[in-house]
Design an enzyme around this catalytic site. Structure first.
Site, PDB file in Angstrom:
ATOM      1  N   GLY A 122       0.795  -1.211   0.000  1.00 26.50           N
ATOM      2  CA  GLY A 122       0.000   0.000   0.000  1.00 26.50           C
ATOM      3  C   GLY A 122       0.831   1.266   0.000  1.00 26.50           C
ATOM      4  N   GLY A 133       3.797   1.707  -1.467  1.00 24.68           N
ATOM      5  CA  GLY A 133       4.635   1.897  -2.642  1.00 24.68           C
ATOM      6  C   GLY A 133       5.352   0.630  -3.034  1.00 24.68           C
ATOM      7  N   ASP A 143       3.229   0.512  13.340  1.00 22.59           N
ATOM      8  CA  ASP A 143       2.744  -0.520  12.413  1.00 22.59           C
ATOM      9  C   ASP A 143       3.617  -1.765  12.517  1.00 22.59           C
ATOM     10  OD1 ASP A 143       1.058  -1.640  10.517  1.00 22.59           O
ATOM     11  OD2 ASP A 143       2.206  -0.887   8.815  1.00 22.59           O
TER      12      ASP A 143
END
Length: 765
Positions: free
Chosen positions: A65, A67, A186
Site C-alpha cells: 500500500g 509503494g 505498524d
C-alpha cells in the site's frame, strides 16, 4: 558442499559444464516478489532507471500500500541497496501546496528513521524525491520477514527458542527507539526481518505516520477511523485515542502470539470483526492451542495483549528483561544439573558438523554440580556462591546473544573474559570454563581464524581427555571440531585421521546410530571426497544416510543432506543415472518438507539438471534450468549468485543443443551481471566469460574467442598465480585458439610454457 569442478573439454570449441552447486539458500530482501514494474511509475524502465544520478533501480522485489521496494545499486559507493519508492495518492497529485507539505513531512520522518542507529533496526542511508516520487534508500537485507517465514512453514508455529530469540531482539530494538521518542505504529510480521545469520531487524520506522499524510489509509466506516493493519492494531489505535510506545508493545504481543500458535490472536473473517476482537474480546490463551508453550512465555504474551495500556509492561526494556530472565533461569537450571553442561555450551558451534543432540552423561571425573567445587590434579578452585555463578551464566548468555546476531568479535571477547573469571573461581579444568573456551573457539571459527580455532579446540580436547577421559562425549566433540578446522585449512589427510578416530570412539561408546556418530560419519564422507577417494566417500555417505533414515526418518533435513552427499559421490564415480535418481528423490522430499521454492529444494533440482547434462539429455536439462532460472529470479532476484549459476547452466545446455547464438547472448548477460555485482576478477565472473569464448569458438569467431580466453587467463594469473590449474587451463584454451587461427608457432610456445609451469612450477611469460 559443491559437487566439484566438472571435467574441462580438451578443445575450447566444446562447452563446459558448470560446477555442481552446493546446498545453500540465498534469500531475498524482505518483500514479496511482484510480476513486474508499473510503467507509469518512476524507476521502472526495465529496472534500470537512475535516481539522482546515483541509485540504479534493477528489480522490483516488493509492492504494498505504501509503494514499491526495488533492489538497486548505489553507483557512487558500489554497494547494493534497497530503494523504497512512495507516492501520494492520485487525489492529491498535482496539488503543489500539499506536495510541499508532504515533502517536508517526509524529510522529517526520513531524518528520524536515518538517525536510528541500532543493530536491530534497518539502516536508512538516504532519502529524497525523484520526479514526484519520494524514496528511501535502505540497507539490502539477506533474509526473510516473519510473514514469509510463517508462510514457508505452512503456518506451523516456530520453535520456542526461535520465538524467544526473535522476541528479545525486537524488544531490545524497541527499547532503543522508544528511548529516542520514536514509536513505530505498524509493527507486524512483514516489518520484522530475520537475517540468514539469525539477527533480527525492524524496518519502516516513521513510514506508518507518513502513510497517513500521503493518503495510504482505508476506512472501515464513515466515522473517520484510520485503518492500519487490523491483525496487529492496539485498542487505542482502533479508538483513535492517544498512541504511545505501549501501542508497539501490544503489536509485539500480537506478533509473538502468531509465532507461537501459527495464527494471530483474532483471526476472524473480516476487518471489522478483527478490530472488535482487539477492542472488546480477551484473546484465547496460547497454551490452549499449543500446550507445550512455556507458561512464562504465555504470561508475557497475554500481558502484552492487555486492553488497557496501563496493564501492559510499561516499556520494552521490561519485556527484554523478562525474556532474558526466562533464558537465564533455563541456563541456571541446566548449570545445576550434575549430568550435563549448561545449554549455552553448545549454542555456537561451527555448524551441523559439531552440533551434539544428546544429553551429556555424567563425567568420569572428580566433580559435583556446576555450582559446587571442582578439583583437579593441578588446580584448587576459589570458592564461589550460586549468585556469582549465576552472574557468569548471564554474561555467557549475553555472549551467546552477540554471536546470534553476528557480532562474533564481541562474542569472542566476552566469552574469553567470562572464561578467565570462571578459571579464577572454579579452576581452568572445570567443565563450565572449558565449555566457555569451546564457545570462544567457535567464535574464532566464525571470524575465519581457523588456525587459532584449531589450536584452542586441540587444547580443549587434550584437557578434557585428561580430566574426563578420552572417550567422553565432550572430549570427542572438541576433537570433532578440530577435525572440521583441519578440513577448512586444507589439511584433509589430518582431518581424515581425526574424523576416523572420533568415529571409532563414538561407535564404541554410543553406537552406530547415535546422532553424533552419524554426524561424524557424514563429515568423514565429505572429507574423503575432498581427498579424491570417491569410492570410500560413497560407502561412508551411504552408511550415514541409512543410519540417519533409521534414527531421524527419510525426510529429516540432516538425512536429506547426507543423501545429497551420496548423490555427489555417485556423480564422482561416473554413475550419473544413479546420481540423478538420488537428487530427484531429495528434491521431492525437500519440496514436501520445505516447499517447492525453498533454496535447498532448488539446489537439489539444479544438481539433477547437471546429471541430465552428463547423461546427454540436454533438452530435459534445458527445460529444468529454465524453470530454475524463473524460480530463482522470483525468490532471490536476477542478480543473485544462484540465479546466475542457473542461467550459466542454461547457457551450457543451449550450447549442447547447438543453439549457440542464444548460448552466447546468455553467457554475455550472465558475465556482465557477475562483473557488476561480484567484480571482474571473481571466479564466477571469469567462468562466465569463458563461456562467452566457448560460444564464440563454436560460431567460428576465433579472433573474438582468443581475446576473451586471453582476458580470462590474464585475470586468473594475476589472482591465482601462473601455475594454478585454472590459469594453466585458460592458457591451454588460448593456445587452442591460436592453432585455429593458424598461429602455430605461438601456440606451440604457449603449450611448452604451460607444460613447464605444470611440471616445474611457475615461470614468467
Amino acid at each position: 558442499m559443491a559437487l566439484g569442478q566438472a571435467a574441462q573439454p580438451e578443445h575450447p570449441q566444446e562447452p563446459d559444464h558448470p560446477d555442481l552447486s552446493g546446498h545453500s539458500d540465498h534469500s531475498q530482501h524482505a518483500g514479496r516478489p511482484d510480476s513486474g514494474p508499473d510503467p507509469h511509475r518512476a524507476g521502472t524502465s526495465g529496472g534500470g532507471t537512475l535516481i539522482q544520478n546515483r541509485y540504479r533501480l534493477h528489480e522490483l522485489v516488493g509492492r504494498g500500500g505504501m509503494g514499491e521496494v526495488w533492489r538497486a545499486l548505489d553507483e557512487s559507493l558500489g554497494r547494493r541497496v534497497a530503494v523504497k519508492c512512495l507516492k501520494p495518492s492520485t487525489g492529491h497529485f498535482g496539488d503543489a501546496g500539499f506536495t510541499r507539505v508532504l515533502q517536508e513531512r517526509f524529510r522529517r520522518e526520513a531524518r528520524v528513521a536515518a538517525s536510528l542507529q541500532h543493530r536491530g533496526i534497518t539502516v536508512v542511508h538516504d532519502f529524497g524525491d525523484h520526479d514526484g516520487v519520494l524514496f528511501l534508500v535502505m540497507e539490502l537485507l539477506d533474509g526473510r520477514n516473519l510473514l514469509q517465514i510463517l508462510d514457508d512453514a505452512q503456518r506451523h508455529p516456530l520453535p520456542v527458542p526461535d520465538i524467544s530469540d526473535i522476541a528479545e531482539q525486537v524488544a531490545a530494538a524497541l527499547a532503543y527507539t522508544h528511548g529516542q521518542g520514536v514509536v513505530h505504529r505498524d509493527l507486524k510480521p512483514a516489518n520484522i526481518i530475520r537475517l540468514t545469520d539469525g539477527a533480527v531487524k525492524i524496518c519502516d520506522f516513521g513510514i506508518a505516520r507518513l502513510g497517513h499524510d500521503i493518503g495510504f489509509t482505508s476506512r472501515l466506516t464513515g466515522s473517520g477511523m484510520a485503518m492500519g493493519t487490523p491483525h496487529y492494531m492496539s485498542p487505542e489505535q482502533i479508538d483513535a485515542a492517544e498512541v504511545d510506545h505501549r501501542s508497539d508493545l501490544y503489536s509485539l504481543g500480537c506478533v509473538l502470539y502468531e509465532l507461537a500458535t501459527g495464527a494471530p490472536p483474532f483471526d476472524l473473517g473480516d476487518p471489522w470483526s478483527i478490530l472488535v476482537g482487539h477492542r472488546d474480546t480477551a484473546p484465547e490463551p496460547p497454551r490452549s492451542r499449543r500446550p507445550e508453550l512455556p507458561a512464562e512465555m504465555e504470561r508475557l504474551i497475554l500481558d502484552l495483549l492487555a486492553k488497557d495500556p496501563e496493564a501492559r509492561p510499561q516499556d520494552a526494556a521490561d519485556v527484554c528483561g523478562r525474556l532474558k530472565a526466562m533464558r537465564a533461569a533455563g541456563v541456571a537450571a541446566a548449570a545445576r544439573r550434575p549430568d550435563r553442561l549448561p545449554g549455552w555450551a553448545r549454542g555456537l558451534s561451527t555448524g551441523s558438523a559439531a552440533r551434539s543432540t544428546r544429553v551429556h552423561r555424567p563425567a568420569a571425573g572428580p566433580h559435583h554440580a556446576l555450582t559446587g567445587a571442582w578439583s583437579t590434579r593441578t588446580t584448587t578452585a576459589v570458592a564461589a556462591g550460586p549468585e556469582a555463578l549465576d552472574a557468569l551464566a548471564a554474561r555467557q548468555a549475553e555472549a551467546a546473544d552477540l554471536g546470534r546476531i553476528g557480532n562474533w568479535q564481541q562474542a569472542y571477547e566476552l566469552h574469553s573474559a567470562v572464561c578467565a573469571e570462571r578459571e579464577r573461581v572454579q579452576g581452568p579444568e572445570h567443565p563450565a570454563a572449558l565449555a566457555g573456551r569451546y564457545e570462544a573457539a567457535g567464535c574464532l571459527s566464525r571470524l575465519g581464524r581457523a588456525e587459532e580455532a584449531l589450536r584452542l579446540y586441540t587444547w580443549i580436547a587434550e584437557v578434557r581427555g585428561r580430566v574426563l577421559g578420552p572417550d567422553h562425549d565432550d572430549t570427542l566433540a572438541a576433537r570433532h571440531e578440530a577435525a572440521y578446522e583441519l578440513g577448512r585449512l586444507g589439511r584433509h589427510l589430518e582431518a581424515h585421521q581425526e574424523y576416523a578416530a572420533v568415529l571409532a570412539a563414538r561407535e564404541r561408546t554410543v553406537g552406530a546410530d547415535d546422532p553424533d556418530t552419524l554426524q561424524c560419519r557424514h563429515n568423514l564422507a565429505v572429507n574423503l571426497g575432498r581427498l579424491g577417494r570417491a569410492e570410500e566417500a560413497y560407502t561412508e555417505a551411504a552408511l550415514a544416510a541409512a543410519g540417519r533414515t533409521r534414527a531421524l526418518g527419510p525426510d529429516d533435513l540432516d538425512t536429506l543432506l547426507t543423501r545429497c552427499e551420496v548423490a555427489y559421490a555417485l556423480g564422482r564415480l561416473g554413475r550419473w543415472g544413479d546420481a540423478l535418481d538420488a537428487y530427484r528423490a531429495v528434491a521431492e522430499a525437500r519440496a514436501r518438507t520445505l516447499g517447492a521454492g525453498h533454496g535447498d529444494t532448488l539446489a537439489a533440482r539444479y544438481e539433477a539438471g547437471i546429471c541430465l547434462s552428463r547423461l546427454g539429455r540436454s533438452e530435459e536439462a534445458r527445460g529444468l534450468f529454465e524453470e530454475l532460472v524463473a524460480a530463482r529470479t522470483r525468490t532471490s532476484g536476477s542478480a543473485d549468485p544462484e540465479t546466475l549459476r542457473a542461467r550459466h547452466a542454461l547457457g551450457v545446455s543451449l550450447g549442447l543443443l547447438g543453439q549457440w547464438d542464444r548460448a552466447l547472448a546468455e553467457a554475455r548477460e550472465v558475465a556482465a551481471i557477475r562483473e557488476r555485482v561480484l567484480g571482474p576478477a571473481d571466479p564466477d565472473t571469469l567462468a562466465g566469460k569463458r563461456e562467452i569464448a566457448v560460444a564464440l569458438g563454436w560460431l567460428g569467431r576465433w579472433a573474438g574467442a582468443l581475446a576473451v580466453y586471453r582476458e580470462v587467463a590474464d585475470a586468473r594469473e594475476r589472482v591465482l598465480g601462473a601455475a594454478h590449474p585454472d590459469t594453466l587451463m585458460s592458457r591451454t584454451d588460448e593456445a587452442h585458439c591460436l592453432e585455429r587461427l593458424g598461429r602455430e608457432d605461438e601456440a606451440r610456445a604457449l603449450h611448452r610454457r604451460v607444460a613447464a609451469r605444470g611440471g616445474d612450477g611457475p615461470e614468467e611469460l
